[in-house]
Design a protein around this motif. Structure first.
Motif, PDB file in Angstrom:
ATOM      1  N   GLN A  42      80.887 -13.006 131.031  1.00 44.38           N
ATOM      2  CA  GLN A  42      80.929 -12.098 129.877  1.00 44.38           C
ATOM      3  C   GLN A  42      80.232 -10.775 130.194  1.00 44.38           C
ATOM      4  O   GLN A  42      80.702  -9.702 129.807  1.00 44.38           O
ATOM      5  CB  GLN A  42      80.297 -12.784 128.671  1.00 44.38           C
ATOM      6  CG  GLN A  42      81.249 -13.817 128.077  1.00 44.38           C
ATOM      7  CD  GLN A  42      80.606 -14.663 127.006  1.00 44.38           C
ATOM      8  OE1 GLN A  42      79.392 -14.817 126.978  1.00 44.38           O
ATOM      9  NE2 GLN A  42      81.437 -15.203 126.123  1.00 44.38           N
ATOM     10  N   ALA A  43      79.143 -10.850 130.934  1.00 40.41           N
ATOM     11  CA  ALA A  43      78.441  -9.631 131.331  1.00 40.41           C
ATOM     12  C   ALA A  43      79.343  -8.782 132.212  1.00 40.41           C
ATOM     13  O   ALA A  43      79.448  -7.564 132.050  1.00 40.41           O
ATOM     14  CB  ALA A  43      77.154  -9.993 132.050  1.00 40.41           C
ATOM     15  N   MET A  46      77.282 -11.048 140.372  1.00 39.29           N
ATOM     16  CA  MET A  46      77.632 -11.979 139.287  1.00 39.29           C
ATOM     17  C   MET A  46      78.676 -12.984 139.747  1.00 39.29           C
ATOM     18  O   MET A  46      78.577 -14.191 139.468  1.00 39.29           O
ATOM     19  CB  MET A  46      78.177 -11.207 138.084  1.00 39.29           C
ATOM     20  CG  MET A  46      77.099 -10.398 137.385  1.00 39.29           C
ATOM     21  SD  MET A  46      77.822  -9.482 136.043  1.00 39.29           S
ATOM     22  CE  MET A  46      76.452  -8.471 135.560  1.00 39.29           C
ATOM     23  N   ARG A  50      82.544  -8.687 132.328  1.00 37.58           N
ATOM     24  CA  ARG A  50      83.619  -8.066 131.540  1.00 37.58           C
ATOM     25  C   ARG A  50      83.107  -6.797 130.856  1.00 37.58           C
ATOM     26  O   ARG A  50      83.760  -5.760 130.852  1.00 37.58           O
ATOM     27  CB  ARG A  50      84.138  -9.057 130.501  1.00 37.58           C
ATOM     28  CG  ARG A  50      85.426  -8.593 129.854  1.00 37.58           C
ATOM     29  CD  ARG A  50      85.996  -9.675 128.999  1.00 37.58           C
ATOM     30  NE  ARG A  50      85.045 -10.040 127.940  1.00 37.58           N
ATOM     31  CZ  ARG A  50      85.271 -11.058 127.103  1.00 37.58           C
ATOM     32  NH1 ARG A  50      86.356 -11.804 127.207  1.00 37.58           N
ATOM     33  NH2 ARG A  50      84.387 -11.336 126.172  1.00 37.58           N
ATOM     34  N   LEU A  51      81.897  -6.880 130.308  1.00 38.05           N
ATOM     35  CA  LEU A  51      81.316  -5.711 129.642  1.00 38.05           C
ATOM     36  C   LEU A  51      81.122  -4.561 130.621  1.00 38.05           C
ATOM     37  O   LEU A  51      81.457  -3.406 130.346  1.00 38.05           O
ATOM     38  CB  LEU A  51      79.960  -6.079 129.029  1.00 38.05           C
ATOM     39  CG  LEU A  51      80.010  -6.801 127.686  1.00 38.05           C
ATOM     40  CD1 LEU A  51      78.589  -7.181 127.277  1.00 38.05           C
ATOM     41  CD2 LEU A  51      80.646  -5.904 126.626  1.00 38.05           C
ATOM     42  N   ILE A  52      80.606  -4.919 131.803  1.00 39.90           N
ATOM     43  CA  ILE A  52      80.323  -3.877 132.795  1.00 39.90           C
ATOM     44  C   ILE A  52      81.623  -3.227 133.251  1.00 39.90           C
ATOM     45  O   ILE A  52      81.701  -2.011 133.416  1.00 39.90           O
ATOM     46  CB  ILE A  52      79.528  -4.467 133.964  1.00 39.90           C
ATOM     47  CG1 ILE A  52      78.118  -4.815 133.492  1.00 39.90           C
ATOM     48  CG2 ILE A  52      79.450  -3.490 135.133  1.00 39.90           C
ATOM     49  CD1 ILE A  52      77.332  -5.644 134.466  1.00 39.90           C
ATOM     50  N   LEU A 103      79.373 -18.703 132.161  1.00 42.59           N
ATOM     51  CA  LEU A 103      79.917 -17.997 130.989  1.00 42.59           C
ATOM     52  C   LEU A 103      79.218 -16.656 130.804  1.00 42.59           C
ATOM     53  O   LEU A 103      79.861 -15.620 130.628  1.00 42.59           O
ATOM     54  CB  LEU A 103      79.734 -18.888 129.748  1.00 42.59           C
ATOM     55  CG  LEU A 103      80.299 -18.329 128.446  1.00 42.59           C
ATOM     56  CD1 LEU A 103      81.805 -18.159 128.557  1.00 42.59           C
ATOM     57  CD2 LEU A 103      79.950 -19.246 127.270  1.00 42.59           C
ATOM     58  N   SER A 104      77.886 -16.680 130.879  1.00 54.02           N
ATOM     59  CA  SER A 104      77.145 -15.451 130.628  1.00 54.02           C
ATOM     60  C   SER A 104      77.430 -14.409 131.698  1.00 54.02           C
ATOM     61  O   SER A 104      77.605 -13.221 131.406  1.00 54.02           O
ATOM     62  CB  SER A 104      75.648 -15.741 130.569  1.00 54.02           C
ATOM     63  OG  SER A 104      75.417 -16.657 129.530  1.00 54.02           O
ATOM     64  N   ASN A 105      77.485 -14.867 132.948  1.00 53.76           N
ATOM     65  CA  ASN A 105      77.814 -13.943 134.026  1.00 53.76           C
ATOM     66  C   ASN A 105      79.182 -13.319 133.807  1.00 53.76           C
ATOM     67  O   ASN A 105      79.363 -12.105 133.958  1.00 53.76           O
ATOM     68  CB  ASN A 105      77.818 -14.678 135.366  1.00 53.76           C
ATOM     69  CG  ASN A 105      76.432 -14.700 135.997  1.00 53.76           C
ATOM     70  OD1 ASN A 105      75.727 -13.689 135.984  1.00 53.76           O
ATOM     71  ND2 ASN A 105      76.045 -15.836 136.517  1.00 53.76           N
TER      72      ASN A 105
END
Lengths: 691, 213
Positions: free
Chosen positions: A485-486, A504, A488-490, A481-483
């Motif tokens: 979400q990160a 990721m 997506r931000l990047i 999940l964290s990967n």
């Protein structure tokens, strides 16, 4: 003190007197009747010598019927009858007395011999006894008595030179009576007195008819013989009744034989003495003797034949009864007996066996019919087992299924032995078939229940581990999940770092696989079904179990040390069940260390090959150990020391290992804690032939 | 926001989780430092660096709660956010009572995590501000003579100069001098300001003195 014995009343005393008198009176009457019959049948009015003398047989029967101490009474009773009968034919006193004395002597000798040597009736059921009877009553005692009896005709005016002829006549006359009338009367009396036999022969219609036919046939044959006198055909014609006599012997044993001979004797004597003699000697004495010799020659072998037949029949009966009993016992135990003859290719089996296989009662059973009844899947194995046992000369023991004609499948346990004949050829195979379907069903039911229970406890154990397992899943899910979400931000950036995003995504993939593996392991343990026996690497089972327990171990603050043998041979078994065993043992080890300080919570897992075909896995903890007294109960179902424990864990481990051909041992370590150790047989590598 | 000088310390025994959280926080503009074990974190800990700790509850050797205890013992009030695979209530209550910012269950949603970090950041900032104020007050209080400190306690209790003089066995004029010097050292003009400061510094007001016969 003496009890008062009431004095018998008059009518009671009279009653006793009548009872006591009955026997002598009966003896006297029978004796007299016997004498009359002898005279009627075989003694011409001017001839006082009977070729066949029934009174002696009557006396013998009377003597055998009463106790020895009352023999004197029989003799006493017979005397008046003798006197009356002999006086009727005009015999004078000395002759009469000597005749009576010798008559008594032959009867007493016979009775004594029979009682001493043959004992209690039946007297004619074996060839041995019949032969002894002939020796006593037709050889020894008449020969002895005849020494005196020969004087009777001499006293009546006979020449002293004819002593041996008279001896011979006297001897033959008594011997003839002993082998014709003797057996009939003795058998009849013993059956009546001692209730030995079945229905009397005369009530048997066949016997009666046979007797009548024989009677007429004898008359006819001897009539023919009379007419054929002087043409040399007499001897042949005399033997005409022989088939009927043999028939009687075959059908009715000694009784039939004696009765038939009796009929021939009576007809022949009557015929001979009331017509032209069939025996062509000049003087009547020699004539009579010839007839006696013929009759003795006929009677003795026929009597012995009758006894032999009776003996065989009794033996057969005994064998049949014994077989019946055995078959009944076997059938009661649901076992059938069978026998196979290789030469004739015929299989004999008990009625129970025919029902077991579904063969008809009269049906001929061949080897191939039995083989065909075996379930196709089991056929080759069953035949191979039987064959190898036969070659090794051992008892074959094999279980297979049979398919009945109605399609019903039954489990059969077969045991067989091979028998060799004198030439060492294995000609016969015999054995038993037992229907073990019920036992098999129970075993299968038990096995399926064990499987069910193993599955249930496995699932229950996973329930206990659920917190740890959840953690094992949330770790990769968190990373994923964290990967994501990160990433997506990047990606929302104007100039995203694609290299970082690739990293990721790589992590997401590997973490997803990690979660997938956890689920795969779980699914394996949750799975229900038949155990799959395959080669198993026990080190791999240890690793896989440790992965499953990873979070549980962290939660319990326990450390695992492993000492796994390199190049460990493979074991054979069901990986899931073996993992269950290991999981259970490790959970037990962890439970045992709950009260130990975290730094001391160490479990050592080791694997090794024992060197004798086994692989050993041990789980050693530093916990509280087993209370030694309870050791025998540890692996018993429902024995538990844990609060809230079902007490099934070790019992199921034990049964799983047993079904793998292995064994579980539980011991306390010398320096604290306990070790659970199990061994499994190595996987047998089947070496295929390389062509 | 990294220019604010706020650091997130990540403590988890799972390398993949650490990596992923670090990436997420970096993308959100936080500076994150990873530690694979509580021991490594404690060994490296500098409470003067502004920041918060995100700690996995279940770790070998030393778990999250033990780490919290160790930090509290050091009196380094580092805000802690707990992450847990399965948040059981007793553990979360214990963590919250011990001053945790939040107790989050894995897998944690970005918004939830960021919200908790923002709260941690605020708390950290407030704590730092408060610590600075306290430092200033204490610095001033330390300039007072023992007599002036004594007078301070009587003043915040609302006693008049005359009463204080009687209690201390001196004259009113002397008290007046002490009071004026004390007020100027502490930099307060009104008694109300003085009371507020004394309250913060935890100085108890003295209402009366028992005279010995």
């Amino acid at each position: 003190m003496k009890a008062d014995v009431p004095r018998p009343r008059l009518h009671e005393r009279l009653g006793h007197l009548v009872d006591a008198a009955r026997m002598p009176v009966l003896v006297a009457i029978s004796y007299w009747l016997g004498a009359k019959a002898a005279f009627l049948v075989g003694t011409l009015s001017d001839q006082i010598f009977a070729p066949f003398w029934p009174p002696n047989i009557v006396l013998l029967c009377a003597l055998l019927l009463v106790p020895t101490r009352r023999w004197w009474l029989c003799i006493l009773a017979a005397f008046p009858a003798h006197a009356v009968a002999e006086l009727e034919i005009g015999m004078d006193a000395p002759q009469l007395l000597v005749a009576f004395a010798t008559n008594c002597m032959v009867a007493l000798l016979n009775a004594f011999g029979v009682r001493k040597i043959l004992g209690q009736p039946p007297w004619f059921d074996t060839l041995n006894k019949a032969a002894l009877y002939v020796l006593i009553t037709a050889v020894a005692s008449p020969a002895l008595s005849a020494l005196g009896g020969a004087f009777v005709p001499i006293l009546g005016g006979g020449a002293i030179n004819d002593y041996w002829l008279h001896w011979l006549q006297w001897f033959a006359s008594n011997a003839l009576g002993s082998v014709t009338l003797g057996p009939i009367l003795l058998i009849w009396l013993s059956e009546y007195r001692w209730r030995l036999g079945r229905a009397p022969i005369w009530s048997n219609v066949e016997g009666l008819l046979l007797g009548l036919v024989l009677l007429f046939f004898c008359m006819f044959a001897f009539e023919l013989a009379t007419r054929a006198l002087g043409r040399g055909l007499v001897p042949a014609l005399l033997y005409l009744p022989l088939p009927l006599v043999l028939w009687a012997a075959l059908r009715f044993g000694v009784k039939g034989a004696s009765s038939a001979v009796m009929i021939v004797t009576v007809v022949l004597i009557w015929r001979a003495l009331n017509g032209p003699s069939l025996f062509s000697a000049e003087d009547p004495e020699t004539n009579v003797f010839g007839m006696q010799a013929f009759l003795l020659g006929l009677a003795i072998p026929i009597l012995l034949l009758g006894a032999a037949i009776e003996e065989t029949r009794t033996a057969e009966q005994a064998v049949r009864e014994s077989e019946d009993r055995m078959a009944f016992a076997a059938a009661s135990a649901n076992v059938c007996l069978w026998h196979f003859n290789r030469k004739t290719d015929r299989v004999w089996m008990t009625a129970h066996g025919r029902r077991m296989f579904g063969f008809g009662t009269g049906e001929t059973i061949t080897r191939s019919a039995v083989v065909k009844a075996i379930h196709p899947d089991d056929r080759d194995a069953a035949i191979a087992a039987l064959r190898s046992a036969a070659i090794a000369g051992q008892l074959a023991d094999n279980e297979f299924r049979i398919v009945r004609r109605n399609g019903e499948v039954r489990w059969i346990r077969a045991r067989a032995r091979t028998h060799s004949n004198d030439h060492g050829e294995q000609t016969f195979v015999s054995g038993t078939f037992a229907d073990v379907t019920d036992r098999r069903a129970i075993e299968q039911e038990a096995a399926s229940q064990r499987r069910e229970l193993a599955h249930l406890t496995r699932v229950a154990m996973l329930g206990e581990l659920s917190a740890g397992i959840a953690h094992e899943l949330t770790q990769p899910l968190t990373a994923i999940l964290s990967n994501a979400q990160a990433a997506r931000l990047i990606l929302a950036d104007s100039a995203p770092d694609l290299g970082e995003i690739t990293e990721m995504i790589e992590d997401i993939i590997s973490e997803d696989n990690r979660a997938g593996e956890v689920i795969h392991r779980l699914r394996g343990l949750m799975k229900k079904g038949e155990p799959q026996y395959e080669p198993v690497d026990l080190n791999e089972v240890v690793h896989s179990t440790l992965r499953l327990l990873h979070s549980e171990l962290i939660g319990r603050r326990a450390k695992i040390r492993t000492d796994l043998a390199t190049e460990l041979p493979l074991a054979s078994g069901d990986a899931v069940q073996l993992q269950q065993v290991l999981l259970n043992l490790m959970m037990n080890a962890l439970e045992a260390m709950t009260d130990v300080a975290p730094s001391g919570r160490i479990v050592l897992i080791s694997t090794r090959a024992t060197g004798n075909g086994y692989i050993e896995v041990s789980v050693a903890d530093h916990g509280v150990g087993f209370a030694s007294l309870r050791q025998p109960y540890l692996a018993q179902p429902f024995f538990t020391t844990k609060e809230g424990g079902l007490g099934l864990g070790l019992s199921i481990c034990s049964s799983i290992l047993k079904s793998h051909g292995g064994k579980l041992d539980l011991v306390n370590n010398p320096n604290g804690g306990a070790t659970a150790r199990f061994r499994l047989p190595e996987h047998q590598v089947v070496t295929g032939e390389v062509s | 926001m990294s220019e604010s000088g706020f650091t997130v310390f990540l403590v988890d025994d799972d390398a993949a989780v650490l990596r992923a959280l670090k990436r997420l926080l970096a993308a959100e503009g936080y500076e994150a430092v990873c530690f694979a074990s509580p021991q490594a974190f404690l060994a490296d800990h500098d409470s003067s660096v502004p920041g918060c700790a995100i700690v996995d509850l279940a770790m070998p050797e030393l778990d999250g709660l033990a780490l919290q205890d160790a930090l509290t013992k050091d009196d380094a009030s580092r805000p802690i956010i707990f992450l847990s695979g399965n948040g059981d209530i007793p553990t979360s209550v214990r963590a919250m009572k011990a001053g945790a910012i939040d107790f989050l269950t894995k897998p944690v949603q970005r918004e939830t995590l960021l919200d908790a970090i923002v709260r941690a950041q605020e708390q950290d900032a407030a704590a730092r501000r408060w610590r600075l104020e306290m430092q200033a007050i204490n610095d001033r209080l330390e300039q007072l003579t023992p007599r002036e400190r004594e007078v301070l306690a009587y003043v915040v209790a609302g006693r008049l100069n005359k009463q204080i003089a009687a209690d201390l066995g001196t004259v009113e004029k002397t008290i007046k001098v002490h009071r004026g010097r004390m007020m100027s050292k502490l930099g307060v003009r009104t008694v109300a300001d003085l009371v507020r400061m004394a309250e913060r510094a935890g100085i108890a007001p003295v209402l009366s003195v028992q005279h010995e016969a």
